[in-house]
Write a protein that holds these residues in place. Structure first.
Motif, PDB file in Angstrom:
ATOM      1  N   GLU A  26      65.229  46.741  81.269  1.00  0.00           N
ATOM      2  CA  GLU A  26      64.199  46.856  80.628  1.00  0.00           C
ATOM      3  C   GLU A  26      63.402  45.295  81.711  1.00  0.00           C
ATOM      4  N   ARG A  70      59.812  52.369  75.263  1.00  0.00           N
ATOM      5  CA  ARG A  70      60.631  53.791  74.669  1.00  0.00           C
ATOM      6  C   ARG A  70      61.424  53.661  75.509  1.00  0.00           C
ATOM      7  N   SER A  71      62.240  54.524  74.486  1.00  0.00           N
ATOM      8  CA  SER A  71      63.696  54.479  75.281  1.00  0.00           C
ATOM      9  C   SER A  71      63.649  55.516  76.712  1.00  0.00           C
TER      10      SER A  71
END
Length: 343
Positions: free
Chosen positions: A53, A69-70
Protein backbone atom coordinates in the motif's frame (compact mmCIF):
# COMPACT_ATOMS: atom_id res chain seq x y z
CA UNK A 1 -3.28 3.92 -21.05
CA UNK A 2 -2.32 0.53 -19.61
CA UNK A 3 -0.89 1.74 -16.29
CA UNK A 4 -0.51 5.21 -14.81
CA UNK A 5 1.45 5.91 -11.63
CA UNK A 6 1.28 9.47 -10.26
CA UNK A 7 3.41 10.80 -7.41
CA UNK A 8 3.67 7.43 -5.65
CA UNK A 9 5.87 7.07 -2.56
CA UNK A 10 6.50 4.22 -0.13
CA UNK A 11 8.61 4.15 3.03
CA UNK A 12 9.66 1.23 5.20
CA UNK A 13 10.55 2.85 8.51
CA UNK A 14 13.15 5.50 7.71
CA UNK A 15 13.96 3.96 4.31
CA UNK A 16 12.27 5.61 1.34
CA UNK A 17 11.91 2.75 -1.14
CA UNK A 18 9.89 4.71 -3.74
CA UNK A 19 10.15 8.48 -3.81
CA UNK A 20 7.49 10.49 -5.68
CA UNK A 21 7.48 8.32 -8.81
CA UNK A 22 5.28 9.06 -11.83
CA UNK A 23 5.13 6.75 -14.82
CA UNK A 24 2.87 5.94 -17.79
CA UNK A 25 2.91 2.48 -19.39
CA UNK A 26 1.20 2.38 -22.78
CA UNK A 27 -1.47 -0.24 -23.33
CA UNK A 28 -0.05 -3.37 -24.95
CA UNK A 29 3.59 -2.37 -24.36
CA UNK A 30 6.37 -4.20 -22.52
CA UNK A 31 8.26 -1.97 -20.11
CA UNK A 32 11.29 -2.93 -18.01
CA UNK A 33 12.04 -1.44 -14.59
CA UNK A 34 15.84 -1.58 -14.47
CA UNK A 35 18.10 -0.77 -11.56
CA UNK A 36 20.42 -2.17 -8.87
CA UNK A 37 19.23 -3.89 -5.71
CA UNK A 38 17.49 -1.41 -3.45
CA UNK A 39 16.59 1.00 -6.24
CA UNK A 40 12.82 0.61 -5.64
CA UNK A 41 11.87 -1.29 -8.79
CA UNK A 42 10.34 -4.35 -7.07
CA UNK A 43 8.53 -2.17 -4.53
CA UNK A 44 7.05 -0.11 -7.37
CA UNK A 45 5.86 -3.31 -9.06
CA UNK A 46 4.26 -4.53 -5.83
CA UNK A 47 2.54 -1.16 -5.41
CA UNK A 48 1.05 -1.49 -8.89
CA UNK A 49 -0.10 -5.03 -8.07
CA UNK A 50 -1.61 -4.01 -4.74
CA UNK A 51 0.75 -6.23 -2.75
CA UNK A 52 1.99 -3.09 -0.97
CA UNK A 53 0.00 0.00 0.00
CA UNK A 54 1.45 3.36 -1.04
CA UNK A 55 2.01 6.20 1.42
CA UNK A 56 1.17 8.80 -1.21
CA UNK A 57 0.14 9.03 -4.86
CA UNK A 58 -2.39 7.33 -7.11
CA UNK A 59 -2.41 4.35 -9.51
CA UNK A 60 -4.64 3.65 -12.51
CA UNK A 61 -4.90 0.34 -14.40
CA UNK A 62 -6.51 0.39 -17.87
CA UNK A 63 -8.07 3.76 -17.11
CA UNK A 64 -9.65 2.80 -13.77
CA UNK A 65 -8.23 4.05 -10.49
CA UNK A 66 -6.81 1.14 -8.49
CA UNK A 67 -5.10 2.99 -5.63
CA UNK A 68 -7.34 1.56 -2.90
CA UNK A 69 -8.42 -1.65 -4.67
CA UNK A 70 -7.47 -5.11 -3.44
CA UNK A 71 -5.09 -7.37 -5.34
CA UNK A 72 -8.02 -9.43 -6.64
CA UNK A 73 -9.95 -6.39 -7.86
CA UNK A 74 -6.97 -5.05 -9.80
CA UNK A 75 -7.01 -8.11 -12.11
CA UNK A 76 -3.26 -8.33 -12.53
CA UNK A 77 -1.16 -11.39 -13.26
CA UNK A 78 1.95 -11.55 -11.09
CA UNK A 79 4.97 -13.80 -11.70
CA UNK A 80 7.49 -14.16 -8.90
CA UNK A 81 11.23 -14.73 -9.09
CA UNK A 82 11.08 -18.22 -7.57
CA UNK A 83 8.09 -19.61 -9.48
CA UNK A 84 5.85 -20.10 -6.37
CA UNK A 85 4.24 -23.21 -7.84
CA UNK A 86 2.26 -25.64 -5.70
CA UNK A 87 4.53 -28.67 -5.33
CA UNK A 88 1.67 -31.09 -4.64
CA UNK A 89 -0.29 -30.01 -7.73
CA UNK A 90 0.32 -31.06 -11.33
CA UNK A 91 1.13 -28.57 -14.08
CA UNK A 92 -2.54 -28.61 -15.16
CA UNK A 93 -3.72 -28.01 -11.60
CA UNK A 94 -1.23 -25.17 -11.09
CA UNK A 95 -2.27 -23.41 -14.29
CA UNK A 96 -5.98 -23.83 -13.56
CA UNK A 97 -5.81 -22.86 -9.87
CA UNK A 98 -6.95 -19.26 -10.33
CA UNK A 99 -9.85 -20.39 -12.51
CA UNK A 100 -11.00 -22.82 -9.81
CA UNK A 101 -11.06 -19.95 -7.31
CA UNK A 102 -13.24 -17.96 -9.69
CA UNK A 103 -15.74 -20.79 -9.97
CA UNK A 104 -15.10 -21.82 -13.56
CA UNK A 105 -16.61 -25.14 -14.61
CA UNK A 106 -14.22 -28.05 -15.13
CA UNK A 107 -14.79 -28.27 -18.91
CA UNK A 108 -14.00 -24.56 -19.31
CA UNK A 109 -10.91 -24.90 -17.10
CA UNK A 110 -9.66 -27.85 -19.14
CA UNK A 111 -10.06 -25.97 -22.43
CA UNK A 112 -8.34 -22.85 -21.07
CA UNK A 113 -5.46 -24.86 -19.59
CA UNK A 114 -4.99 -26.70 -22.89
CA UNK A 115 -4.79 -23.36 -24.73
CA UNK A 116 -2.22 -22.03 -22.29
CA UNK A 117 -0.03 -25.14 -22.26
CA UNK A 118 0.13 -24.89 -26.04
CA UNK A 119 0.89 -21.17 -25.79
CA UNK A 120 3.84 -21.75 -23.44
CA UNK A 121 4.99 -24.81 -25.41
CA UNK A 122 4.34 -27.35 -22.66
CA UNK A 123 1.85 -29.65 -24.39
CA UNK A 124 2.20 -33.12 -22.92
CA UNK A 125 3.54 -31.85 -19.57
CA UNK A 126 0.15 -31.32 -17.92
CA UNK A 127 0.31 -34.35 -15.61
CA UNK A 128 3.83 -33.74 -14.36
CA UNK A 129 4.68 -32.16 -11.02
CA UNK A 130 6.96 -29.11 -10.64
CA UNK A 131 9.78 -31.32 -9.33
CA UNK A 132 9.76 -33.16 -12.67
CA UNK A 133 10.38 -29.98 -14.67
CA UNK A 134 13.45 -27.91 -15.45
CA UNK A 135 13.76 -24.37 -14.09
CA UNK A 136 12.81 -22.86 -17.43
CA UNK A 137 9.75 -25.11 -17.70
CA UNK A 138 8.64 -24.20 -14.17
CA UNK A 139 8.86 -20.52 -15.00
CA UNK A 140 6.73 -21.04 -18.10
CA UNK A 141 4.14 -22.79 -15.94
CA UNK A 142 4.16 -19.77 -13.62
CA UNK A 143 3.58 -17.48 -16.61
CA UNK A 144 0.74 -19.68 -17.87
CA UNK A 145 -0.88 -19.57 -14.42
CA UNK A 146 -0.64 -15.77 -14.37
CA UNK A 147 -2.20 -15.55 -17.85
CA UNK A 148 -4.99 -18.04 -17.11
CA UNK A 149 -7.27 -15.49 -15.49
CA UNK A 150 -6.89 -13.14 -18.47
CA UNK A 151 -5.30 -10.29 -16.46
CA UNK A 152 -5.51 -6.68 -17.57
CA UNK A 153 -1.76 -6.31 -16.95
CA UNK A 154 1.08 -8.78 -16.42
CA UNK A 155 3.73 -8.00 -13.79
CA UNK A 156 6.98 -9.99 -13.59
CA UNK A 157 9.44 -9.60 -10.71
CA UNK A 158 12.89 -10.74 -11.89
CA UNK A 159 11.33 -13.90 -13.35
CA UNK A 160 14.52 -15.34 -14.85
CA UNK A 161 17.16 -14.43 -12.27
CA UNK A 162 17.16 -17.89 -10.64
CA UNK A 163 17.98 -19.60 -13.94
CA UNK A 164 21.30 -20.22 -15.64
CA UNK A 165 22.53 -17.87 -18.37
CA UNK A 166 21.60 -20.05 -21.35
CA UNK A 167 18.04 -20.67 -20.11
CA UNK A 168 17.62 -16.98 -19.25
CA UNK A 169 18.53 -15.99 -22.80
CA UNK A 170 16.15 -18.55 -24.30
CA UNK A 171 13.28 -17.43 -22.07
CA UNK A 172 13.87 -13.76 -22.85
CA UNK A 173 13.37 -14.44 -26.56
CA UNK A 174 10.37 -16.63 -25.76
CA UNK A 175 8.79 -13.94 -23.54
CA UNK A 176 9.24 -11.28 -26.23
CA UNK A 177 7.61 -13.52 -28.84
CA UNK A 178 4.79 -14.37 -26.43
CA UNK A 179 4.18 -10.69 -25.76
CA UNK A 180 4.10 -9.87 -29.47
CA UNK A 181 1.45 -12.55 -29.88
CA UNK A 182 -0.74 -11.58 -26.91
CA UNK A 183 -0.13 -7.80 -26.50
CA UNK A 184 -0.82 -7.87 -22.77
CA UNK A 185 0.44 -4.73 -21.04
CA UNK A 186 3.55 -6.04 -19.27
CA UNK A 187 6.02 -4.66 -16.73
CA UNK A 188 9.14 -6.69 -15.94
CA UNK A 189 11.56 -5.92 -13.11
CA UNK A 190 15.21 -6.75 -13.73
CA UNK A 191 18.71 -5.74 -12.68
CA UNK A 192 20.09 -7.27 -15.90
CA UNK A 193 20.67 -4.52 -18.48
CA UNK A 194 20.99 -7.01 -21.33
CA UNK A 195 17.64 -8.55 -20.40
CA UNK A 196 15.96 -5.14 -20.30
CA UNK A 197 17.37 -4.09 -23.66
CA UNK A 198 16.47 -7.39 -25.30
CA UNK A 199 12.80 -7.65 -24.25
CA UNK A 200 11.49 -4.15 -23.55
CA UNK A 201 9.87 -1.48 -25.71
CA UNK A 202 10.87 1.10 -23.10
CA UNK A 203 13.21 1.01 -20.12
CA UNK A 204 12.67 2.85 -16.83
CA UNK A 205 16.02 3.22 -15.05
CA UNK A 206 15.59 3.55 -11.27
CA UNK A 207 18.07 4.55 -8.58
CA UNK A 208 17.50 5.25 -4.88
CA UNK A 209 13.73 5.14 -5.22
CA UNK A 210 13.49 7.59 -8.10
CA UNK A 211 13.40 7.43 -11.89
CA UNK A 212 16.65 8.51 -13.55
CA UNK A 213 15.51 8.15 -17.18
CA UNK A 214 12.76 6.65 -19.34
CA UNK A 215 13.38 5.78 -22.98
CA UNK A 216 13.78 3.14 -25.63
CA UNK A 217 16.77 0.81 -25.27
CA UNK A 218 18.60 2.84 -27.94
CA UNK A 219 17.85 6.15 -26.19
CA UNK A 220 18.96 4.84 -22.81
CA UNK A 221 22.24 3.49 -24.18
CA UNK A 222 23.13 6.16 -26.74
CA UNK A 223 21.81 9.24 -24.90
CA UNK A 224 22.04 8.62 -21.14
CA UNK A 225 20.58 11.49 -19.14
CA UNK A 226 22.74 11.10 -16.03
CA UNK A 227 26.10 9.69 -14.96
CA UNK A 228 24.29 6.88 -13.16
CA UNK A 229 22.46 5.77 -16.31
CA UNK A 230 25.63 5.79 -18.38
CA UNK A 231 27.58 3.84 -15.76
CA UNK A 232 24.80 1.31 -15.08
CA UNK A 233 23.65 0.59 -18.65
CA UNK A 234 26.61 -0.79 -20.54
CA UNK A 235 30.30 -1.02 -19.75
CA UNK A 236 32.07 2.32 -19.39
CA UNK A 237 35.41 3.84 -18.43
CA UNK A 238 35.00 6.68 -15.93
CA UNK A 239 37.96 9.08 -15.91
CA UNK A 240 38.76 12.56 -14.56
CA UNK A 241 37.73 15.44 -16.80
CA UNK A 242 41.26 16.85 -16.68
CA UNK A 243 43.08 13.67 -17.75
CA UNK A 244 44.92 12.92 -21.01
CA UNK A 245 41.99 11.21 -22.74
CA UNK A 246 39.74 14.17 -21.91
CA UNK A 247 42.31 16.55 -23.36
CA UNK A 248 42.66 14.43 -26.50
CA UNK A 249 38.88 14.31 -26.93
CA UNK A 250 38.77 18.11 -26.61
CA UNK A 251 41.54 18.57 -29.15
CA UNK A 252 39.85 16.26 -31.66
CA UNK A 253 36.55 18.11 -31.37
CA UNK A 254 34.64 15.16 -29.89
CA UNK A 255 33.66 17.32 -26.94
CA UNK A 256 34.69 20.35 -24.97
CA UNK A 257 36.99 19.66 -22.04
CA UNK A 258 35.55 20.37 -18.60
CA UNK A 259 37.99 19.86 -15.74
CA UNK A 260 35.19 19.79 -13.12
CA UNK A 261 33.40 16.82 -14.67
CA UNK A 262 34.02 13.17 -15.29
CA UNK A 263 34.76 11.66 -18.67
CA UNK A 264 32.73 8.59 -19.68
CA UNK A 265 33.96 6.44 -22.60
CA UNK A 266 32.49 3.12 -23.69
CA UNK A 267 35.18 0.44 -24.17
CA UNK A 268 34.03 -0.15 -27.75
CA UNK A 269 34.56 3.56 -28.54
CA UNK A 270 38.30 3.25 -27.94
CA UNK A 271 40.70 2.29 -30.72
CA UNK A 272 44.19 0.85 -30.24
CA UNK A 273 47.16 1.64 -32.46
CA UNK A 274 50.70 0.32 -32.68
CA UNK A 275 52.10 3.80 -33.49
CA UNK A 276 51.13 7.37 -32.56
CA UNK A 277 48.07 8.87 -34.26
CA UNK A 278 46.58 12.39 -34.29
CA UNK A 279 45.18 13.07 -30.79
CA UNK A 280 46.23 9.66 -29.53
CA UNK A 281 47.27 8.99 -25.94
CA UNK A 282 50.16 6.62 -25.06
CA UNK A 283 49.36 3.61 -22.89
CA UNK A 284 50.89 0.37 -21.66
CA UNK A 285 49.11 -2.95 -22.19
CA UNK A 286 48.48 -4.77 -18.92
CA UNK A 287 46.43 -7.69 -20.19
CA UNK A 288 44.70 -8.87 -23.33
CA UNK A 289 41.67 -11.18 -23.23
CA UNK A 290 40.20 -13.05 -26.18
CA UNK A 291 36.38 -12.87 -26.13
CA UNK A 292 35.39 -14.70 -29.29
CA UNK A 293 34.93 -12.14 -32.05
CA UNK A 294 36.33 -9.36 -29.87
CA UNK A 295 39.45 -8.72 -27.87
CA UNK A 296 39.53 -6.83 -24.58
CA UNK A 297 42.60 -4.86 -23.63
CA UNK A 298 43.34 -3.55 -20.15
CA UNK A 299 45.68 -0.54 -20.33
CA UNK A 300 47.40 1.98 -18.10
CA UNK A 301 47.88 5.60 -19.21
CA UNK A 302 50.97 7.67 -18.43
CA UNK A 303 49.29 9.33 -15.44
CA UNK A 304 48.29 5.97 -13.97
CA UNK A 305 44.65 5.98 -15.13
CA UNK A 306 43.42 2.56 -16.14
CA UNK A 307 41.06 1.93 -19.06
CA UNK A 308 39.52 -1.02 -20.88
CA UNK A 309 39.12 -1.16 -24.66
CA UNK A 310 37.05 -3.67 -26.61
CA UNK A 311 37.39 -4.01 -30.36
CA UNK A 312 36.84 -6.52 -33.15
CA UNK A 313 39.74 -8.91 -33.70
CA UNK A 314 40.32 -7.59 -37.22
CA UNK A 315 40.87 -3.99 -36.09
CA UNK A 316 44.39 -4.62 -34.75
CA UNK A 317 47.12 -7.22 -35.18
CA UNK A 318 46.83 -8.69 -31.70
CA UNK A 319 48.67 -11.96 -32.29
CA UNK A 320 52.01 -10.67 -31.01
CA UNK A 321 50.73 -8.32 -28.31
CA UNK A 322 51.87 -9.02 -24.77
CA UNK A 323 51.80 -7.45 -21.35
CA UNK A 324 54.06 -4.37 -21.15
CA UNK A 325 53.76 -3.40 -24.84
CA UNK A 326 53.48 0.31 -25.65
CA UNK A 327 50.27 1.22 -27.51
CA UNK A 328 48.35 4.36 -28.42
CA UNK A 329 44.67 5.06 -27.76
CA UNK A 330 42.18 7.23 -29.62
CA UNK A 331 38.55 7.83 -28.71
CA UNK A 332 35.74 7.98 -31.26
CA UNK A 333 33.10 9.15 -28.81
CA UNK A 334 32.96 10.24 -25.18
CA UNK A 335 30.74 12.09 -22.75
CA UNK A 336 31.40 14.49 -19.87
CA UNK A 337 29.01 14.95 -16.99
CA UNK A 338 29.44 18.02 -14.78
CA UNK A 339 28.48 17.77 -11.08
CA UNK A 340 25.12 19.35 -10.21
CA UNK A 341 25.90 21.47 -7.17
CA UNK A 342 22.22 22.36 -6.72
CA UNK A 343 21.42 18.85 -5.45
Amino acid sequence: MGIRVSGVSKEFGSFKAVDDVSLDVDSGSLVALLGPSGSGKSTLLRLIAGLEESDAGRIWITGEEATTRSVQDRQVGFVFQHFALFKHRTVRQNVGFGLELRGWKQDAIRRRVDELLELVQLQGFGNRYPSQLSGGQRQRVALARALAVQPRVLLLDEPFSALDAKVRKELRAWLRNLHDEMHVTTVIVTHDQEEAMEVADRIVVMNQGRIEQIGTPAEIYDHPATPFVMSFVGAVNVLPGNGPLAAAASNSGIQGQNTEGQLFIRPHDLDLHLSPQPDSVPAVLRRITHMGREIQAELTLENGEQVIAQLPRERIDYSNLKSGDALHITSRESRTFVPDYSI
